[in-house]
Motif scaffolding. Structure first.
Motif, PDB file in Angstrom:
ATOM      1  N   PRO A   1       0.775  -1.227   0.043  1.00 52.23           N
ATOM      2  CA  PRO A   1      -0.057   0.023  -0.040  1.00 52.23           C
ATOM      3  C   PRO A   1       0.613   1.187   0.027  1.00 52.23           C
ATOM      4  O   PRO A   1       1.778   1.237   0.669  1.00 52.23           O
ATOM      5  CB  PRO A   1      -0.730  -0.099   1.362  1.00 52.23           C
ATOM      6  CG  PRO A   1      -0.852  -1.532   1.794  1.00 52.23           C
ATOM      7  CD  PRO A   1       0.522  -2.107   1.211  1.00 52.23           C
TER       8      PRO A   1
ATOM      9  N   LEU B   1      -1.376   2.931   6.534  1.00 53.18           N
ATOM     10  CA  LEU B   1      -2.324   1.866   6.892  1.00 53.18           C
ATOM     11  C   LEU B   1      -3.204   2.428   8.135  1.00 53.18           C
ATOM     12  O   LEU B   1      -2.907   3.341   8.804  1.00 53.18           O
ATOM     13  CB  LEU B   1      -1.377   0.688   7.598  1.00 53.18           C
ATOM     14  CG  LEU B   1      -0.415   0.107   6.628  1.00 53.18           C
ATOM     15  CD1 LEU B   1       0.306  -1.059   7.329  1.00 53.18           C
ATOM     16  CD2 LEU B   1      -1.489  -0.494   5.390  1.00 53.18           C
ATOM     17  N   VAL B   2      -4.329   1.863   8.397  1.00 57.07           N
ATOM     18  CA  VAL B   2      -5.424   2.486   9.116  1.00 57.07           C
ATOM     19  C   VAL B   2      -5.283   1.806  10.378  1.00 57.07           C
ATOM     20  O   VAL B   2      -5.283   0.672  10.735  1.00 57.07           O
ATOM     21  CB  VAL B   2      -6.774   2.106   8.451  1.00 57.07           C
ATOM     22  CG1 VAL B   2      -8.041   2.711   9.304  1.00 57.07           C
ATOM     23  CG2 VAL B   2      -7.056   2.859   7.232  1.00 57.07           C
ATOM     24  N   LYS B   3      -5.053   2.580  11.453  1.00 58.28           N
ATOM     25  CA  LYS B   3      -4.999   2.126  13.009  1.00 58.28           C
ATOM     26  C   LYS B   3      -6.517   1.817  13.394  1.00 58.28           C
ATOM     27  O   LYS B   3      -7.352   2.673  13.303  1.00 58.28           O
ATOM     28  CB  LYS B   3      -4.366   3.134  13.770  1.00 58.28           C
ATOM     29  CG  LYS B   3      -2.999   3.560  13.388  1.00 58.28           C
ATOM     30  CD  LYS B   3      -2.171   4.233  14.289  1.00 58.28           C
ATOM     31  CE  LYS B   3      -0.596   4.522  14.027  1.00 58.28           C
ATOM     32  NZ  LYS B   3       0.007   3.417  13.464  1.00 58.28           N
ATOM     33  N   ARG B   4      -6.463   0.632  14.173  1.00 57.47           N
ATOM     34  CA  ARG B   4      -7.784   0.277  14.642  1.00 57.47           C
ATOM     35  C   ARG B   4      -7.727  -0.225  15.841  1.00 57.47           C
ATOM     36  O   ARG B   4      -6.528  -0.946  16.057  1.00 57.47           O
ATOM     37  CB  ARG B   4      -8.578  -0.584  13.739  1.00 57.47           C
ATOM     38  CG  ARG B   4      -8.042  -1.925  13.488  1.00 57.47           C
ATOM     39  CD  ARG B   4      -8.829  -3.039  12.737  1.00 57.47           C
ATOM     40  NE  ARG B   4      -7.932  -4.040  12.232  1.00 57.47           N
ATOM     41  CZ  ARG B   4      -8.603  -4.906  11.400  1.00 57.47           C
ATOM     42  NH1 ARG B   4      -9.836  -5.031  11.027  1.00 57.47           N
ATOM     43  NH2 ARG B   4      -7.809  -5.898  10.906  1.00 57.47           N
ATOM     44  N   ALA B   5      -8.514  -0.247  16.951  1.00 59.77           N
ATOM     45  CA  ALA B   5      -8.548  -0.819  18.073  1.00 59.77           C
ATOM     46  C   ALA B   5      -8.944  -2.347  18.003  1.00 59.77           C
ATOM     47  O   ALA B   5     -10.249  -2.452  17.507  1.00 59.77           O
ATOM     48  CB  ALA B   5      -8.999  -0.098  19.355  1.00 59.77           C
TER      49      ALA B   5
ATOM     50  N   GLN C   1      -1.060   4.343   0.719  1.00 54.73           N
ATOM     51  CA  GLN C   1      -1.685   4.737   1.624  1.00 54.73           C
ATOM     52  C   GLN C   1      -0.970   4.535   2.945  1.00 54.73           C
ATOM     53  O   GLN C   1      -0.648   3.231   3.094  1.00 54.73           O
ATOM     54  CB  GLN C   1      -3.267   4.628   1.438  1.00 54.73           C
ATOM     55  CG  GLN C   1      -3.830   5.085   0.046  1.00 54.73           C
ATOM     56  CD  GLN C   1      -4.128   6.588  -0.272  1.00 54.73           C
ATOM     57  OE1 GLN C   1      -4.256   7.357   0.810  1.00 54.73           O
ATOM     58  NE2 GLN C   1      -4.614   6.750  -1.287  1.00 54.73           N
TER      59      GLN C   1
END
Lengths: 232, 184
Positions: free
Chosen positions: A29, A33-37, A31
């Motif tokens: 990627p 990376l999307v952080k998530r819990a 973009q």
């Protein structure tokens, strides 16, 4: 007990884009990376994937007139979590080149010979102590078709299923003392030297048991722990 | 090893030689487990996997993990796991064909506690030094994982309904309309 998954130290994991590995800039990627819990969904996972697949056993060097050519080795591997607790019942998939550095795979058109007595794949489940053993031959090195002098050192691939989705792991194990280790682009994509060393199996001096194989030990640590460190 | 704190092993690429026999026949069909049919509405999830220049990728491995039709995970950490559908494993594996297409048969997942219905997706391949993880949704809905995605990109995680029981979920590893992947 529920698993806790914490962020990893980035230096202990490979960079996604690797200089001289031409597929990496096309497939990783751009973009952020999307952080998530993590929620329950990511903190559960297939505990019995082995029921969906065919197990192949860990003895892949062949016997009698069907023995694979190469240095017979025993790999003794332990699979632990971040607490050091054994991960038992985990599905393990392993694959490797033959002693000449050739895979049985339609993608491998290397000039090294196929060994008709060696398919090079084992699929098994860890025992209660998180251990599994493989009887195989030492894989050979092979040139990568980048044609710029990159050779893969002898290595064994592992795909492992931990207790939860986020503990799934695909990794490679290397052999000690191999001169190609120092220049391998995949091994050296891990910035931290100690983390790289942990990808290299440990050579066990022969004791006569088993009489016919060199022994290597290896440890694999899957993500996840039972509790946060520092808490009672 | 009480009190031990071990560092997770470094990941590495799957490489180009993942044995074809590891993509077992039927491993992409979650509607049947050990000869019995899972409860719920059977659906098909399919899509194409492309790299930056638009080239479809062959032999790429896709795995999914999801709750059953009642929103329950087959895992001891789910407080409701005793009620999970015994005939639904929740895990499957597919490999892409020469046109980059993958296909799963599964059941429409129910909503797990605090989440919208969704399917966890991971991608493993030559050139991917780490597993890429994303999540498929069926609509834009209130969900903590979907909420974490920047507004302009949320739609890329919603599978397109293509028929009564068919959903398309393309995965673009890099470039235009790049699939959002999660940092975990």
């Amino acid at each position: 007990m529920p698993s806790v998954i914490q962020p990893r130290d980035e230096r202990t994991q490979p960079s996604r884009i690797v200089p001289g590995y031409p597929q990496t800039p096309l497939r990783n990627p751009q973009q952020s990376l999307v952080k998530r819990a993590p929620t329950l969904s990511e903190l559960t996972g297939p505990l019995d994937a082995a029921k969906r697949v065919r197990l192949l056993g860990g003895d892949i060097a062949g016997h009698g007139g069907k023995q694979a050519i190469g240095q017979l080795i025993h790999l003794k591997v332990r699979v632990l979590d971040e607490d050091g607790a054994p991960v038992g019942g985990a599905l393990v998939e392993m694959w490797q080149a033959n002693a000449a550095g050739r895979y049985i795979h339609p993608n491998d058109d290397d000039r090294a010979p196929v060994d008709l007595n060696f398919y090079g794949a084992a699929r098994l489940v860890t025992d209660e102590s998180g251990a599994f053993e493989l009887r195989t031959v030492k894989p050979g090195a092979y040139p990568v078709p980048t044609n710029d002098g990159w050779w893969r050192p002898p290595h064994v691939h592992f795909s492992m299923f931990g207790k939860v989705w986020l503990s799934r792991l695909v990794t490679q194990m290397y052999f000690p003392g191999e001169p190609l280790n120092a220049q391998d682009r995949i091994l050296n994509a891990v910035p931290d030297a100690a983390a790289r060393d942990r990808l290299v199996a440990r050579y066990v001096p022969p004791t006569g048991n088993p009489p016919d194989a060199l022994v290597f030990e290896h440890q694999i640590v899957l993500r996840g722990r039972a509790s946060t460190p520092g808490q009672p | 090893m009480k009190g031990a704190s071990l560092v997770p092993t470094g990941e590495a690429t799957l490489g180009p030689f993942f044995p074809p026999r590891y993509v077992d026949e039927g491993a992409n069909d979650l509607t049947v487990f050990e000869g019995r049919k899972a409860k719920g509405e059977a659906i098909e999830i399919h899509g194409r996997v492309l790299q930056e220049d638009g080239t479809p990728l062959e032999n790429l491995v896709v795995e999914i993990w999801q709750a059953d039709a009642g929103g329950i995970f087959r895992h001891s950490a789910d407080p409701r796991h005793a009620q999970a559908d015994p005939d639904f494993l929740g895990w499957g594996r597919a490999a892409t064909d020469a046109s980059g297409n993958y296909r799963f048969k599964t059941v429409l997942p129910g909503a797990p506690e605090g989440r919208a219905p969704h399917i966890n997706v991971m991608v493993m391949f030559s050139g991917l030094m780490r597993i890429l993880k994303t999540t498929l949704f069926f609509e834009i809905s209130s969900d903590p994982v979907l909420s974490a995605v920047p507004p302009g990109r949320k739609g890329l995680l919603v599978a397109k309904k293509q028929g009564p029981n068919s959903y398309r979920f393309d995965i673009r590893l890099r470039g235009e309309d790049e699939t959002p992947f999660f940092d975990d």
